[in-house]
Write a protein that holds these residues in place. Structure first.
Motif, PDB file in Angstrom:
ATOM      1  N   THR A   5      75.757  33.566  62.189  1.00 48.36           N
ATOM      2  CA  THR A   5      74.716  34.559  62.433  1.00 48.36           C
ATOM      3  C   THR A   5      74.062  34.333  63.789  1.00 48.36           C
ATOM      4  O   THR A   5      73.785  35.290  64.524  1.00 48.36           O
ATOM      5  CB  THR A   5      73.654  34.516  61.320  1.00 48.36           C
ATOM      6  OG1 THR A   5      74.295  34.703  60.064  1.00 48.36           O
ATOM      7  CG2 THR A   5      72.599  35.582  61.516  1.00 48.36           C
ATOM      8  N   CYS A   9      74.163  37.048  66.786  1.00 49.51           N
ATOM      9  CA  CYS A   9      72.949  37.536  67.461  1.00 49.51           C
ATOM     10  C   CYS A   9      73.063  37.351  68.970  1.00 49.51           C
ATOM     11  O   CYS A   9      72.707  38.245  69.747  1.00 49.51           O
ATOM     12  CB  CYS A   9      71.704  36.821  66.929  1.00 49.51           C
ATOM     13  SG  CYS A   9      71.214  37.323  65.277  1.00 49.51           S
ATOM     14  N   GLY A  12      75.497  39.886  70.239  1.00 50.01           N
ATOM     15  CA  GLY A  12      74.842  41.192  70.245  1.00 50.01           C
ATOM     16  C   GLY A  12      73.875  41.339  71.405  1.00 50.01           C
ATOM     17  O   GLY A  12      73.788  42.408  72.022  1.00 50.01           O
ATOM     18  N   ALA A  13      73.154  40.265  71.715  1.00 45.03           N
ATOM     19  CA  ALA A  13      72.234  40.288  72.856  1.00 45.03           C
ATOM     20  C   ALA A  13      72.991  40.496  74.161  1.00 45.03           C
ATOM     21  O   ALA A  13      72.554  41.255  75.038  1.00 45.03           O
ATOM     22  CB  ALA A  13      71.428  38.993  72.909  1.00 45.03           C
ATOM     23  N   ALA A  45      66.451  45.571  72.474  1.00 49.57           N
ATOM     24  CA  ALA A  45      67.355  45.014  71.465  1.00 49.57           C
ATOM     25  C   ALA A  45      67.923  43.673  71.923  1.00 49.57           C
ATOM     26  O   ALA A  45      68.023  42.736  71.120  1.00 49.57           O
ATOM     27  CB  ALA A  45      68.488  46.003  71.170  1.00 49.57           C
ATOM     28  N   TRP A  48      65.247  41.028  71.556  1.00 49.28           N
ATOM     29  CA  TRP A  48      64.997  40.771  70.137  1.00 49.28           C
ATOM     30  C   TRP A  48      66.110  39.901  69.561  1.00 49.28           C
ATOM     31  O   TRP A  48      65.845  38.911  68.874  1.00 49.28           O
ATOM     32  CB  TRP A  48      64.876  42.102  69.387  1.00 49.28           C
ATOM     33  CG  TRP A  48      64.627  41.924  67.916  1.00 49.28           C
ATOM     34  CD1 TRP A  48      63.460  41.534  67.326  1.00 49.28           C
ATOM     35  CD2 TRP A  48      65.577  42.118  66.867  1.00 49.28           C
ATOM     36  NE1 TRP A  48      63.630  41.484  65.956  1.00 49.28           N
ATOM     37  CE2 TRP A  48      64.923  41.833  65.653  1.00 49.28           C
ATOM     38  CE3 TRP A  48      66.910  42.510  66.829  1.00 49.28           C
ATOM     39  CZ2 TRP A  48      65.557  41.921  64.419  1.00 49.28           C
ATOM     40  CZ3 TRP A  48      67.536  42.601  65.608  1.00 49.28           C
ATOM     41  CH2 TRP A  48      66.860  42.304  64.420  1.00 49.28           C
ATOM     42  N   LEU A  49      67.359  40.264  69.846  1.00 48.91           N
ATOM     43  CA  LEU A  49      68.498  39.477  69.347  1.00 48.91           C
ATOM     44  C   LEU A  49      68.523  38.079  69.968  1.00 48.91           C
ATOM     45  O   LEU A  49      68.913  37.113  69.314  1.00 48.91           O
ATOM     46  CB  LEU A  49      69.808  40.207  69.636  1.00 48.91           C
ATOM     47  CG  LEU A  49      70.063  41.438  68.774  1.00 48.91           C
ATOM     48  CD1 LEU A  49      71.200  42.275  69.361  1.00 48.91           C
ATOM     49  CD2 LEU A  49      70.368  41.036  67.340  1.00 48.91           C
TER      50      LEU A  49
END
Length: 113
Positions: A5, A9, A12-13, A45, A48-49
């Motif tokens: 995870t 993340c 994704g960032a 985003a 945040w990620l």
């Protein structure tokens, strides 16, 4: 939070930041509405990620991975979409960045605390 995870993340960032940067270039200094909105949303985003890996990994290492792979990904997109030419020194530099990120993740004991 599991290791998978955390890295999802972080990935994704990196992707969100890449999309934001490409949209920012298309926004013509934030004068075009749609690319400007995409850019802002994706930058939010991305940060945040990015906050999730920062909970368990040293900030310097997270930033090295995020910025290094972001540079490589943005350059790859520019090469494919915008037909930007990369000379040998640019390719060698990108290879060094990639190798550096791999070394950090494979050999550093400080990646996950």
């Amino acid at each position: 939070m599991s290791l998978v995870t955390i890295y999802l993340c972080l990935a994704g960032a990196i992707v969100a930041e890449t999309i934001a940067t490409i949209a920012l270039a298309q926004s013509e200094s934030l004068t075009k509405l749609v690319p400007s909105i995409i850019s802002v949303i994706c930058f939010v985003a991305a940060f945040w990620l990015l906050a999730f890996p920062l909970r368990v990994m040293p900030a310097g290492l997270v930033y090295a991975i995020w910025s290094g792979l972001g540079i490589v990904l943005i350059t790859a997109v520019a090469w494919v979409w915008y037909k930007q030419v990369l000379d040998a020194p640019a390719l060698i530099g990108l290879a060094f960045i990639t190798v550096g990120v791999v070394i950090i993740n494979v050999f550093s004991k400080s990646v996950i605390e």
